[in-house]
Design a protein around this motif. Structure first.
Motif, PDB file in Angstrom:
ATOM      1  N   ASN A  35       3.038   0.074  -6.387  1.00  0.00           N
ATOM      2  CA  ASN A  35       3.016  -0.258  -4.972  1.00  0.00           C
ATOM      3  C   ASN A  35       4.200  -1.141  -4.622  1.00  0.00           C
ATOM      4  OD1 ASN A  35       2.166  -1.408  -2.384  1.00  0.00           O
ATOM      5  ND2 ASN A  35       0.172  -0.529  -2.869  1.00  0.00           N
ATOM      6  N   HIS A  36       4.814  -0.857  -3.473  1.00  0.00           N
ATOM      7  CA  HIS A  36       5.962  -1.654  -3.043  1.00  0.00           C
ATOM      8  C   HIS A  36       5.595  -3.113  -2.781  1.00  0.00           C
ATOM      9  CE1 HIS A  36       4.174   0.171   0.623  1.00  0.00           C
ATOM     10  NE2 HIS A  36       4.297  -1.057   1.088  1.00  0.00           N
ATOM     11  N   ASN A  38       4.027  -5.045  -4.627  1.00  0.00           N
ATOM     12  CA  ASN A  38       4.166  -5.826  -5.854  1.00  0.00           C
ATOM     13  C   ASN A  38       5.619  -6.107  -6.195  1.00  0.00           C
ATOM     14  OD1 ASN A  38       1.414  -5.970  -6.274  1.00  0.00           O
ATOM     15  ND2 ASN A  38       1.346  -4.136  -7.542  1.00  0.00           N
ATOM     16  N   LEU A  39       6.537  -5.586  -5.389  1.00  0.00           N
ATOM     17  CA  LEU A  39       7.962  -5.798  -5.614  1.00  0.00           C
ATOM     18  C   LEU A  39       8.597  -6.669  -4.533  1.00  0.00           C
ATOM     19  CD1 LEU A  39       8.938  -2.153  -6.636  1.00  0.00           C
ATOM     20  CD2 LEU A  39       8.396  -4.073  -8.145  1.00  0.00           C
ATOM     21  N   ALA A  40       7.912  -6.843  -3.433  1.00  0.00           N
ATOM     22  CA  ALA A  40       8.440  -7.657  -2.332  1.00  0.00           C
ATOM     23  C   ALA A  40       7.267  -8.124  -1.479  1.00  0.00           C
ATOM     24  CB  ALA A  40       9.425  -6.855  -1.480  1.00  0.00           C
ATOM     25  N   PHE A  41       7.510  -9.145  -0.691  1.00  0.00           N
ATOM     26  CA  PHE A  41       6.473  -9.645   0.216  1.00  0.00           C
ATOM     27  C   PHE A  41       6.490  -8.812   1.500  1.00  0.00           C
ATOM     28  CE2 PHE A  41       7.482 -13.128  -2.619  1.00  0.00           C
ATOM     29  CZ  PHE A  41       6.228 -13.608  -2.972  1.00  0.00           C
ATOM     30  N   VAL A  42       6.413  -7.498   1.322  1.00  0.00           N
ATOM     31  CA  VAL A  42       6.403  -6.547   2.428  1.00  0.00           C
ATOM     32  C   VAL A  42       5.233  -5.608   2.189  1.00  0.00           C
ATOM     33  CG1 VAL A  42       7.654  -4.753   3.661  1.00  0.00           C
ATOM     34  CG2 VAL A  42       8.900  -6.681   2.675  1.00  0.00           C
ATOM     35  N   GLU A  43       4.369  -5.479   3.190  1.00  0.00           N
ATOM     36  CA  GLU A  43       3.156  -4.685   3.028  1.00  0.00           C
ATOM     37  C   GLU A  43       3.045  -3.624   4.113  1.00  0.00           C
ATOM     38  OE1 GLU A  43      -0.048  -7.477   2.925  1.00  0.00           O
ATOM     39  OE2 GLU A  43       0.647  -8.425   1.080  1.00  0.00           O
ATOM     40  N   ASP A  44       2.052  -2.766   3.936  1.00  0.00           N
ATOM     41  CA  ASP A  44       1.884  -1.634   4.845  1.00  0.00           C
ATOM     42  C   ASP A  44       1.610  -2.080   6.277  1.00  0.00           C
ATOM     43  OD1 ASP A  44       1.827   0.075   2.439  1.00  0.00           O
ATOM     44  OD2 ASP A  44      -0.101  -0.885   2.135  1.00  0.00           O
ATOM     45  N   ALA A  45       0.797  -3.133   6.434  1.00  0.00           N
ATOM     46  CA  ALA A  45       0.426  -3.586   7.777  1.00  0.00           C
ATOM     47  C   ALA A  45       1.658  -3.974   8.587  1.00  0.00           C
ATOM     48  CB  ALA A  45      -0.546  -4.766   7.694  1.00  0.00           C
TER      49      ALA A  45
END
Length: 399
Positions: A35-36, A38-45
């Motif tokens: 999942n992206h 887990n690589l950056a503080f960027v989420e789907d929401a």
């Protein structure tokens, strides 16, 4: 206005990962680790809210320019009312299932907070967005932003988008400093919050997260006004901001890996955690989102025209992902898909709670099956496209 397929693909991408992230199994699901987030503080929401603002700005600014402010405002508010009906509808469906399914009230206790159909005060707070059951919290904030959107779009159309940007930043700062608590804490107390009873419950600080939506509104409105030539803004030769965005993402990468796996030292986390509050869309999230959004836009717009083959290849891969017909299908019906995903998540959590702990193979099969089911509302809404329009009945003959 013709819908932008690439944006639909991006919305579909976020909906897919939103579903995977929200599937809760005893013992966890290994797919969640790919999942992206887990690589950056960027989420789907964040992506979902931004793209919703972007499309709102593009669509309703054009309506205002064509038919006048009042027409555009009324259509926006009608859309907000439609969202409200969906938001309340899924709550009622889940509460009805709670009555019908044995043991559901126990399994869903933490998610629903003890909400019942015969509790008018709780239902009233849900209707007023003061109490938001788990995974039913994106639509409420989106609806509130949509109510304010006509005034914001009008300011942008009048050339005052900088005023909007400054105001949005100040409101974001208000949320970070906790000044909203001057209102929310007394209200929470009035609602009778106690260890046994919840008062206000919301996953998103409206003052913090609004900066994501209204940044999209500004970009979308300026696009409809043709005030920005995006191919010039994101030009292959303009690499400074792209490199800065990459540097910010790489800086936060090891920090995200440490926090994702609980490895960050406590003495650092004590300070870092204050800047990384997801509910408030804290500074860490704002920096990461701005960097990731700019970098993604640069790759998609400038990347295909870049001299370096590697950059062109990365841009081609990204474009290919967001061009997948499945993702674009989901994105075209994002409202219905979002509501449907809530029902899927609740049902699977109920099934998991009624069975022995499932194996990772079984959980993976359930997750993949859920992704297939996710498209059902979209397929139904586009059934004429796949099956052809219903045939007209033969005219009756009178003789």
């Amino acid at each position: 206005m013709k819908r932008l397929d690439l944006i639909d693909g991006m919305r579909g991408y976020f909906l897919v990962f939103m579903l995977l992230n929200h599937l809760v199994f005893a013992g966890g699901l290994w797919l969640v680790q790919i999942n992206h987030r887990n690589l950056a503080f960027v989420e789907d929401a964040q992506g979902f809210v931004f793209l919703s603002g972007l499309l709102s700005g593009m669509v309703y600014a054009r309506k205002m320019m064509k038919s006048g402010y009042t027409v555009g405002r009324d259509k926006l508010w009608a859309r907000a009312l439609e969202l409200y009906r969906y938001a309340m509808g899924i709550v009622l469906v889940i509460l009805a299932l709670q009555l019908l399914l044995p043991g559901a009230s126990v399994i869903w206790q933490n998610w629903l907070g003890g909400t019942r159909l015969d509790d008018p005060l709780r239902l009233g707070t849900i209707a007023g967005f003061l109490f938001q059951p788990t995974f039913m919290d994106i639509l409420p904030q989106y609806i509130i932003y949509m109510v304010a959107a006509p005034f914001v779009i009008k300011l942008c159309l009048d050339g005052r988008w900088r005023t909007v940007a400054i105001a949005s930043l100040l409101i974001w700062m208000t949320g970070q400093l906790g000044l909203h608590r001057l209102v929310t804490y007394p209200l929470d107390s009035w609602l009778g919050a106690s260890p046994e009873k919840e008062g206000i419950r919301a996953s998103f600080n409206l003052l913090g997260w609004q900066i994501v939506f209204f940044a999209g509104i500004i970009a979308g409105t300026l696009t409809s006004m043709k005030k920005v030539e995006w191919k010039e803004v994101f030009h292959p030769d303009h690499t400074f901001l792209a490199k800065m965005s990459l540097a910010v993402c790489l800086f936060f990468l090891p920090l995200r890996l440490l926090t994702a796996h609980g490895l960050m030292p406590g003495i650092v986390l004590e300070k870092f955690g204050l800047m990384e509050i997801r509910a408030d869309f804290g500074p860490v999230y704002l920096l990461n989102f701005a960097a990731a959004a700019y970098g993604m836009a640069w790759l998609l717009i400038a990347g295909p025209r870049h001299d370096h083959a590697v950059v062109r290849r990365i841009a081609s891969v990204l474009t290919g992902i967001f061009s997948l017909r499945y993702l674009q299908l989901l994105g075209r019906h994002s409202l219905q898909i979002y509501v449907w995903h809530v029902l899927i998540v609740y049902v699977i959590f109920y099934v998991d709670g009624r069975t022995e702990e499932l194996t990772q193979v079984t959980k993976t099969m359930i997750a993949l099956g859920s992704l297939a089911l996710l498209s059902l509302p979209a397929l139904w809404r586009e059934r004429d496209r796949f099956l052809g329009p219903p045939s007209s009945p033969a005219p009756s003959v009178v003789g």
